[in-house]
Enzyme design. Structure first.
Site, PDB file in Angstrom:
ATOM      1  N   GLY A  62      -3.407   5.759   5.573  1.00 57.07           N
ATOM      2  CA  GLY A  62      -4.052   5.703   4.244  1.00 57.07           C
ATOM      3  C   GLY A  62      -2.732   5.876   3.268  1.00 57.07           C
ATOM      4  O   GLY A  62      -1.639   6.473   3.573  1.00 57.07           O
ATOM      5  N   GLY A  95       0.593   9.253   9.989  1.00 59.03           N
ATOM      6  CA  GLY A  95       0.825   9.015   8.601  1.00 59.03           C
ATOM      7  C   GLY A  95       1.055  10.413   7.977  1.00 59.03           C
ATOM      8  O   GLY A  95       2.466  10.840   7.982  1.00 59.03           O
ATOM      9  N   GLY A 136     -12.600  -1.024   5.460  1.00 59.23           N
ATOM     10  CA  GLY A 136     -11.153  -0.946   5.166  1.00 59.23           C
ATOM     11  C   GLY A 136     -10.436  -0.186   6.077  1.00 59.23           C
ATOM     12  O   GLY A 136      -9.079  -0.044   5.873  1.00 59.23           O
ATOM     13  N   LYS A 142       6.528   2.497  11.855  1.00 63.22           N
ATOM     14  CA  LYS A 142       6.642   2.771  13.065  1.00 63.22           C
ATOM     15  C   LYS A 142       7.436   1.633  14.171  1.00 63.22           C
ATOM     16  O   LYS A 142       7.904   2.111  15.077  1.00 63.22           O
ATOM     17  CB  LYS A 142       5.374   3.171  13.603  1.00 63.22           C
ATOM     18  CG  LYS A 142       4.397   2.071  13.730  1.00 63.22           C
ATOM     19  CD  LYS A 142       2.976   2.506  13.204  1.00 63.22           C
ATOM     20  CE  LYS A 142       2.252   1.252  12.690  1.00 63.22           C
ATOM     21  NZ  LYS A 142       1.166   1.382  12.062  1.00 63.22           N
ATOM     22  N   LYS A 157       3.873   4.559  18.635  1.00 61.24           N
ATOM     23  CA  LYS A 157       3.904   6.059  18.100  1.00 61.24           C
ATOM     24  C   LYS A 157       4.412   7.157  19.237  1.00 61.24           C
ATOM     25  O   LYS A 157       4.938   7.973  18.851  1.00 61.24           O
ATOM     26  CB  LYS A 157       2.672   6.617  17.478  1.00 61.24           C
ATOM     27  CG  LYS A 157       2.263   5.707  16.218  1.00 61.24           C
ATOM     28  CD  LYS A 157       0.878   5.770  15.558  1.00 61.24           C
ATOM     29  CE  LYS A 157       0.640   5.072  14.216  1.00 61.24           C
ATOM     30  NZ  LYS A 157      -0.855   4.889  13.930  1.00 61.24           N
ATOM     31  N   GLU A 202       9.398  10.685   9.017  1.00 60.09           N
ATOM     32  CA  GLU A 202       8.289  11.412   9.087  1.00 60.09           C
ATOM     33  C   GLU A 202       6.673  10.604   9.053  1.00 60.09           C
ATOM     34  O   GLU A 202       5.979  10.970   9.711  1.00 60.09           O
ATOM     35  CB  GLU A 202       8.262  12.284   7.957  1.00 60.09           C
ATOM     36  CG  GLU A 202       6.825  13.557   8.017  1.00 60.09           C
ATOM     37  CD  GLU A 202       6.931  14.216   9.155  1.00 60.09           C
ATOM     38  OE1 GLU A 202       7.952  14.912   9.283  1.00 60.09           O
ATOM     39  OE2 GLU A 202       6.242  13.977  10.065  1.00 60.09           O
ATOM     40  N   THR A 262       1.112  -1.337  -0.185  1.00 59.53           N
ATOM     41  CA  THR A 262      -0.007   0.022  -0.045  1.00 59.53           C
ATOM     42  C   THR A 262       0.996   1.317  -0.201  1.00 59.53           C
ATOM     43  O   THR A 262       0.527   2.058  -0.884  1.00 59.53           O
ATOM     44  CB  THR A 262      -0.960  -0.158   1.166  1.00 59.53           C
ATOM     45  OG1 THR A 262      -1.783  -1.074   1.074  1.00 59.53           O
ATOM     46  CG2 THR A 262      -1.808   1.108   1.327  1.00 59.53           C
ATOM     47  N   VAL A 263       1.823   1.292   1.083  1.00 56.54           N
ATOM     48  CA  VAL A 263       2.457   2.643   1.041  1.00 56.54           C
ATOM     49  C   VAL A 263       3.658   2.544   0.104  1.00 56.54           C
ATOM     50  O   VAL A 263       3.857   3.808  -0.463  1.00 56.54           O
ATOM     51  CB  VAL A 263       3.084   2.785   2.543  1.00 56.54           C
ATOM     52  CG1 VAL A 263       3.945   3.944   2.602  1.00 56.54           C
ATOM     53  CG2 VAL A 263       2.216   2.723   3.652  1.00 56.54           C
ATOM     54  N   ILE A 297       0.278  13.624   8.886  1.00 54.68           N
ATOM     55  CA  ILE A 297       0.484  14.873   9.487  1.00 54.68           C
ATOM     56  C   ILE A 297       1.902  14.996   9.744  1.00 54.68           C
ATOM     57  O   ILE A 297       2.639  14.420  10.322  1.00 54.68           O
ATOM     58  CB  ILE A 297      -0.172  14.783  10.778  1.00 54.68           C
ATOM     59  CG1 ILE A 297      -1.611  14.109  10.885  1.00 54.68           C
ATOM     60  CG2 ILE A 297      -0.157  15.994  11.624  1.00 54.68           C
ATOM     61  CD1 ILE A 297      -2.257  13.778  12.130  1.00 54.68           C
TER      62      ILE A 297
HETATM   63  N1  HSE Z   1      -3.511   1.084  11.927  1.00 55.87           N
HETATM   64  C1  HSE Z   1      -3.283   2.333  11.834  1.00 55.87           C
HETATM   65  C2  HSE Z   1      -4.271   3.422  12.327  1.00 55.87           C
HETATM   66  C3  HSE Z   1      -2.656   2.527  10.652  1.00 55.87           C
HETATM   67  O1  HSE Z   1      -5.330   3.225  12.271  1.00 55.87           O
HETATM   68  O2  HSE Z   1      -3.852   4.626  12.813  1.00 55.87           O
HETATM   69  C4  HSE Z   1      -1.526   4.135  10.627  1.00 55.87           C
HETATM   70  O3  HSE Z   1      -0.465   3.647  11.499  1.00 55.87           O
END
Ligand code: HSE
Length: 402
Positions: free
Chosen positions: A297, A129, A182, A100, A200, A124, A11-12, A131
């Site tokens: 996302g 994400g 999702g 992370k 985080k 970053e 995805t990323v 931000i």
């Molecule tokens: N599962 C994480 C969330 C994804 O819902 O924030 C981003 O780290």
């Protein structure tokens, strides 16, 4: 030209390629050089993909190519991401990551390795994400003594809590809805138990203190025990239930925790809903500031990774100083932290509650067979002792610290 490699075409990783393609002109202008994807490392092949010809399966192709100066590690997990990142840094190639778990586990060591090899390890995208929060902490807020970081750092749980508050649904059906949309994984444990937010806040706490805050030492409680009734009481009290991850400095001592809290309208985090994240930071001269946006996302996260790539392109073989040492920062036990608690208890034990806790504020949300009350300010330790002695005790939610 800066040639980059993307490790992991999920995805990323595919988002990184897409952002570079979509914003090519502005990215090249801002980097001062052309940025091009030379390799994509993945176990799989991608027949028909426009980048099919860049797919490689052997990390050594990337490590041994002197043209590649920046690597985007978007694999996730500890291994092989850690080994590949260390190998890249030792070869003088900068690494930009959204991982992370790896940053929380090995951030200080990876940064030191980057420093020793005149390159960069940038992360970053690992918190919040899309931000911008790591760069503000490392650049714009460096004149501050930071007293508090408190954030909604997990989009999945914030979505579930928003549904429970707004639709009156219970935890299980809100989780199911999040999965259908999702927003939640098939196995949602890391999110709903607070482990994701814990990693985080460990990263942010390490940047706040310049030392390593181990996530294993952060008191962590998830949202699985919250019920529909808790939200009825919250509404009655004019409060909002949010999963907060925080680190606070009090007289040189540091307290960190992840837990659901009832917060009032004075706290700007109360209005952060759905999958959005926000981070509130209090500095000793700046006062309060807040950072808000999409915490997860494909494209928001990829955008943050690409911003790191641009930083690497601008700095070449100059290391960007990031103070995060390997020395461990001891956290204080939360036992001594004082706050109010919201408590639910069986009908009939109001007097007992008053005897135990003193001046309590009773509340009735129309839930049969029980009542709620708010305690005066009390330490975690005292609360644990008194609530254990309350015969009709049902549950509790912490309230904001005074
Ligand atoms: N599962 C994480 C969330 C994804 O819902 O924030 C981003 O780290």
């Amino acid at each position: 030209m800066v040639s980059i490699a993307v490790l992991g075409y999920g995805t990323v990783g595919s988002g990184v390629v897409e952002v570079i393609e979509k914003n090519r002109e502005v990215i090249d202008r801002r980097a001062g050089k052309k940025i091009r994807v030379k390799y994509i490392l993945d176990l799989r092949d991608f027949p028909g993909d426009p980048y099919e010809d860049r797919i490689v399966h052997d990390i050594n192709v990337i490590l041994q190519d002197p043209e590649v100066s920046v690597i985007c590690e978007t694999m996730g997990g500890n291994e092989p991401a850690f080994t590949y990142s260390m190998q890249a840094l030792r070869a003088g190639k900068s690494v930009c990551t959204s991982n992370k778990e790896l940053v929380a586990n090995h951030g200080a060591e990876l940064i030191r390795t980057a420093r020793e090899n005149s390159c960069n390890y940038l992360f970053e995208a690992s918190v919040g994400g899309g931000i911008p929060i790591i760069r503000p902490l490392n650049v714009a807020l460096t004149a501050e003594r930071i007293e508090l970081i408190s954030g909604i750092l997990n989009g999945t749980t914030n979505y579930i809590l928003t549904r429970m508050a707004e639709d009156g649904s219970d935890f299980a059906s809100s989780l199911r809805e999040a999965q259908e949309k999702g927003y939640a994984e098939r196995n949602p444990e890391a999110d709903v138990e607070g482990y994701d937010a814990c990693r985080k806040i460990a990263i942010l706490a390490s940047l706040m203190t310049g030392k390593t805050v181990r996530y294993e030492e952060i008191y962590t409680e998830g949202i699985t025990k919250l019920t529909h009734e808790d939200f009825l009481y919250a509404k009655k009290l004019g409060q909002y239930i949010k999963l907060l991850a925080s680190v606070r400095e009090v007289d040189g001592n540091y307290y960190a925790m992840v837990a659901p809290f009832m917060i009032g309208e004075k706290n700007p985090l109360h209005s952060v809903n759905d999958v959005f994240n926000a981070i509130f930071i209090r500095g000793n001269t700046l006062g309060d500031s807040m950072y808000y946006g999409r915490g997860a996302g494909k494209l928001p996260t990829a955008s943050a990774v690409v911003s790191d790539v641009i930083d690497c392109a601008k700095h070449g073989r100059t290391h960007i100083l990031c103070l995060w040492e390997e020395e461990k920062l001891p956290l204080c036990s939360i036992d001594g932290a004082s706050r109010k608690f919201f408590v639910r208890a069986s009908q009939g034990c109001e007097e007992e509650a008053k005897e135990l806790f003193g001046e309590i504020e009773l509340t009735d949300a129309g839930v049969a067979g029980e009542f709620g009350f708010v305690t005066p300010l009390i330490t975690e330790k005292e609360f644990a002792e008194k609530s254990a002695a309350l015969s009709g005790f049902i549950s509790r939610i912490r309230m904001e610290e005074a």
